[in-house]
Design a protein around this motif. Sequence first.
Motif, PDB file in Angstrom:
ATOM      1  N   GLU A 105       0.811  -1.220   0.000  1.00 24.58           N
ATOM      2  CA  GLU A 105       0.000   0.000   0.000  1.00 24.58           C
ATOM      3  C   GLU A 105       0.843   1.268   0.000  1.00 24.58           C
ATOM      4  O   GLU A 105       0.365   2.332  -0.391  1.00 24.58           O
ATOM      5  CB  GLU A 105      -0.916   0.025   1.235  1.00 24.58           C
ATOM      6  CG  GLU A 105      -2.105  -0.908   1.166  1.00 24.58           C
ATOM      7  CD  GLU A 105      -1.763  -2.324   1.595  1.00 24.58           C
ATOM      8  OE1 GLU A 105      -2.674  -3.164   1.624  1.00 24.58           O
ATOM      9  OE2 GLU A 105      -0.571  -2.587   1.896  1.00 24.58           O
ATOM     10  N   PHE A 108       0.963   3.516  -3.131  1.00 29.74           N
ATOM     11  CA  PHE A 108      -0.127   4.429  -3.463  1.00 29.74           C
ATOM     12  C   PHE A 108       0.172   5.861  -3.014  1.00 29.74           C
ATOM     13  O   PHE A 108      -0.506   6.798  -3.453  1.00 29.74           O
ATOM     14  CB  PHE A 108      -1.435   3.959  -2.823  1.00 29.74           C
ATOM     15  CG  PHE A 108      -2.012   2.723  -3.461  1.00 29.74           C
ATOM     16  CD1 PHE A 108      -2.328   2.696  -4.809  1.00 29.74           C
ATOM     17  CD2 PHE A 108      -2.231   1.578  -2.702  1.00 29.74           C
ATOM     18  CE1 PHE A 108      -2.859   1.555  -5.403  1.00 29.74           C
ATOM     19  CE2 PHE A 108      -2.758   0.433  -3.282  1.00 29.74           C
ATOM     20  CZ  PHE A 108      -3.072   0.418  -4.634  1.00 29.74           C
ATOM     21  N   HIS A 134       3.303  -7.199  -7.256  1.00 27.32           N
ATOM     22  CA  HIS A 134       2.641  -5.940  -6.920  1.00 27.32           C
ATOM     23  C   HIS A 134       1.743  -5.458  -8.049  1.00 27.32           C
ATOM     24  O   HIS A 134       1.403  -4.273  -8.125  1.00 27.32           O
ATOM     25  CB  HIS A 134       3.686  -4.875  -6.573  1.00 27.32           C
ATOM     26  CG  HIS A 134       4.469  -5.208  -5.344  1.00 27.32           C
ATOM     27  ND1 HIS A 134       5.637  -5.943  -5.389  1.00 27.32           N
ATOM     28  CD2 HIS A 134       4.231  -4.948  -4.028  1.00 27.32           C
ATOM     29  CE1 HIS A 134       6.093  -6.109  -4.154  1.00 27.32           C
ATOM     30  NE2 HIS A 134       5.259  -5.529  -3.320  1.00 27.32           N
ATOM     31  N   TRP A 136      -1.341  -5.840  -8.356  1.00 26.77           N
ATOM     32  CA  TRP A 136      -2.594  -5.311  -7.819  1.00 26.77           C
ATOM     33  C   TRP A 136      -2.509  -3.811  -7.524  1.00 26.77           C
ATOM     34  O   TRP A 136      -3.514  -3.109  -7.555  1.00 26.77           O
ATOM     35  CB  TRP A 136      -2.989  -6.076  -6.554  1.00 26.77           C
ATOM     36  CG  TRP A 136      -2.007  -5.936  -5.421  1.00 26.77           C
ATOM     37  CD1 TRP A 136      -0.885  -6.675  -5.204  1.00 26.77           C
ATOM     38  CD2 TRP A 136      -2.067  -4.979  -4.352  1.00 26.77           C
ATOM     39  NE1 TRP A 136      -0.229  -6.248  -4.068  1.00 26.77           N
ATOM     40  CE2 TRP A 136      -0.942  -5.214  -3.524  1.00 26.77           C
ATOM     41  CE3 TRP A 136      -2.961  -3.974  -4.015  1.00 26.77           C
ATOM     42  CZ2 TRP A 136      -0.683  -4.455  -2.376  1.00 26.77           C
ATOM     43  CZ3 TRP A 136      -2.711  -3.220  -2.869  1.00 26.77           C
ATOM     44  CH2 TRP A 136      -1.577  -3.469  -2.066  1.00 26.77           C
ATOM     45  N   VAL A 137      -1.281  -3.331  -7.247  1.00 27.02           N
ATOM     46  CA  VAL A 137      -1.101  -1.895  -7.007  1.00 27.02           C
ATOM     47  C   VAL A 137      -1.270  -1.118  -8.306  1.00 27.02           C
ATOM     48  O   VAL A 137      -2.038  -0.147  -8.384  1.00 27.02           O
ATOM     49  CB  VAL A 137       0.282  -1.614  -6.396  1.00 27.02           C
ATOM     50  CG1 VAL A 137       0.542  -0.111  -6.328  1.00 27.02           C
ATOM     51  CG2 VAL A 137       0.409  -2.242  -5.020  1.00 27.02           C
ATOM     52  N   ASP A 139      -2.603  -2.042 -11.110  1.00 26.75           N
ATOM     53  CA  ASP A 139      -3.871  -2.279 -11.794  1.00 26.75           C
ATOM     54  C   ASP A 139      -5.072  -1.893 -10.937  1.00 26.75           C
ATOM     55  O   ASP A 139      -6.209  -2.190 -11.287  1.00 26.75           O
ATOM     56  CB  ASP A 139      -3.997  -3.759 -12.187  1.00 26.75           C
ATOM     57  CG  ASP A 139      -3.081  -4.133 -13.341  1.00 26.75           C
ATOM     58  OD1 ASP A 139      -2.581  -3.213 -14.014  1.00 26.75           O
ATOM     59  OD2 ASP A 139      -2.869  -5.339 -13.562  1.00 26.75           O
ATOM     60  N   SER A 140      -4.839  -1.251  -9.796  1.00 28.57           N
ATOM     61  CA  SER A 140      -5.914  -0.963  -8.851  1.00 28.57           C
ATOM     62  C   SER A 140      -7.010  -0.092  -9.465  1.00 28.57           C
ATOM     63  O   SER A 140      -6.736   0.893 -10.152  1.00 28.57           O
ATOM     64  CB  SER A 140      -5.356  -0.254  -7.611  1.00 28.57           C
ATOM     65  OG  SER A 140      -6.401   0.086  -6.723  1.00 28.57           O
ATOM     66  N   ILE A 142      -9.499   0.763  -7.233  1.00 26.24           N
ATOM     67  CA  ILE A 142     -10.009   1.378  -6.013  1.00 26.24           C
ATOM     68  C   ILE A 142      -9.222   2.637  -5.677  1.00 26.24           C
ATOM     69  O   ILE A 142      -9.783   3.685  -5.372  1.00 26.24           O
ATOM     70  CB  ILE A 142      -9.945   0.387  -4.835  1.00 26.24           C
ATOM     71  CG1 ILE A 142     -10.776  -0.858  -5.164  1.00 26.24           C
ATOM     72  CG2 ILE A 142     -10.426   1.043  -3.544  1.00 26.24           C
ATOM     73  CD1 ILE A 142     -10.684  -1.944  -4.111  1.00 26.24           C
ATOM     74  N   HIS A 143      -7.882   2.517  -5.717  1.00 27.82           N
ATOM     75  CA  HIS A 143      -7.011   3.656  -5.458  1.00 27.82           C
ATOM     76  C   HIS A 143      -6.390   4.124  -6.779  1.00 27.82           C
ATOM     77  O   HIS A 143      -6.343   3.375  -7.752  1.00 27.82           O
ATOM     78  CB  HIS A 143      -5.900   3.274  -4.487  1.00 27.82           C
ATOM     79  CG  HIS A 143      -6.397   2.728  -3.189  1.00 27.82           C
ATOM     80  ND1 HIS A 143      -6.901   3.527  -2.184  1.00 27.82           N
ATOM     81  CD2 HIS A 143      -6.471   1.449  -2.717  1.00 27.82           C
ATOM     82  CE1 HIS A 143      -7.259   2.781  -1.153  1.00 27.82           C
ATOM     83  NE2 HIS A 143      -7.009   1.521  -1.456  1.00 27.82           N
ATOM     84  N   THR A 144      -5.933   5.345  -6.795  1.00 27.75           N
ATOM     85  CA  THR A 144      -5.217   5.842  -7.968  1.00 27.75           C
ATOM     86  C   THR A 144      -3.836   5.203  -8.005  1.00 27.75           C
ATOM     87  O   THR A 144      -3.011   5.450  -7.111  1.00 27.75           O
ATOM     88  CB  THR A 144      -5.061   7.366  -7.927  1.00 27.75           C
ATOM     89  OG1 THR A 144      -6.353   7.968  -7.864  1.00 27.75           O
ATOM     90  CG2 THR A 144      -4.324   7.862  -9.161  1.00 27.75           C
ATOM     91  N   PRO A 145      -3.556   4.353  -8.992  1.00 26.72           N
ATOM     92  CA  PRO A 145      -2.252   3.680  -9.010  1.00 26.72           C
ATOM     93  C   PRO A 145      -1.146   4.633  -9.426  1.00 26.72           C
ATOM     94  O   PRO A 145      -1.383   5.589 -10.177  1.00 26.72           O
ATOM     95  CB  PRO A 145      -2.452   2.582 -10.062  1.00 26.72           C
ATOM     96  CG  PRO A 145      -3.491   3.128 -10.982  1.00 26.72           C
ATOM     97  CD  PRO A 145      -4.419   3.951 -10.118  1.00 26.72           C
TER      98      PRO A 145
END
Length: 316
Positions: A105, A108, A134, A136-137, A139-140, A142-145
């Motif tokens: 995380e 982010f 990583h 998922w970071v 390609d997120s 939910i959050h701005t990657p």
Amino acid sequence: MSTFKILVTSQKGGVGKSTVSANLAAYLRRQGQSVTLLDFDTHGSSSTWMSRAPNIGVVVQHHLLPLDQGGNRPILDARLHLRRAASSSDVVVCDLTWTDSIAGELMFEYDLVIVPTSVSEIELAATAGFLSRHRWVFDSAIHTPPTLLVAPTRVQPEQLQSDVFSKQRFPVSFMLAPPILEAQSARDMFERGYLMDLQDACGRSFNEFGQSVGTARKMRSAQQSLQQTQRTTTPSTSQALHSKLGSHSHVLNQRNNLLSASSSLSSQYSILGRHRMHKVRPEEPVHKAVAPTSSGMGAMSIPQFLKRMSMGVISK
């Protein structure tokens, strides 16, 4: 403009993280921006380099993260130092050797993540593995990657024609920076000066790299502006806003073009394109990513290893 936060990281040692961090901080300071270098590395190589080299106004901080304590403590400490530095600087450059005790995380918190790598097959495999873990970071939804920039470092001139990248598959979208060349002159600069001042191919290559970071920053800023506008735009105002953001759209369109060919290094092998990795089933044919195009590309000689880096695929 808000503070631009850069993380220079990799799980591998000896790939040039400290060299990139210290010299990128110096390069950005020379561009007239206020810069803080946050050295989270145990050995403190980047902060030592800057502390002993001529002072050009970069704020240098060396903080050891409590990696042995585990849990959320390392990421909390890192966030605290980052936010304090960001409160007084235009740009913050962080040097960090990544370990499994650091929560993903943390990425982010940054606008740009630079992953230096040599062009050896072993190094590229390690880099691809790090990015895969990583994914998922980057390609997120939910959050701005953060924007991901892969930076070939310590590249020997003879390696510019290597096809080693064609054997490696990368699982995420990324931008590819111009390679930073290896040279004895670069080693001689350690703690004495900065690569951007070298009057040889190595110095020119680093300045090309610095320019690519500036381009990545403009692209991200433009993308964020467009995304924010899209969230607030109504049909009645969309046409006016489109005209107002024309300059931003122009910057975004550059992401699939070659960098300016104004210098010899750009015209020879520098590329900054965002590459999408395609998923295919084993029974399906492999579709290669289309190389970036521009009006002047036909006259440029792009080494195979840079072309083929955009052709990797991931099996589904």
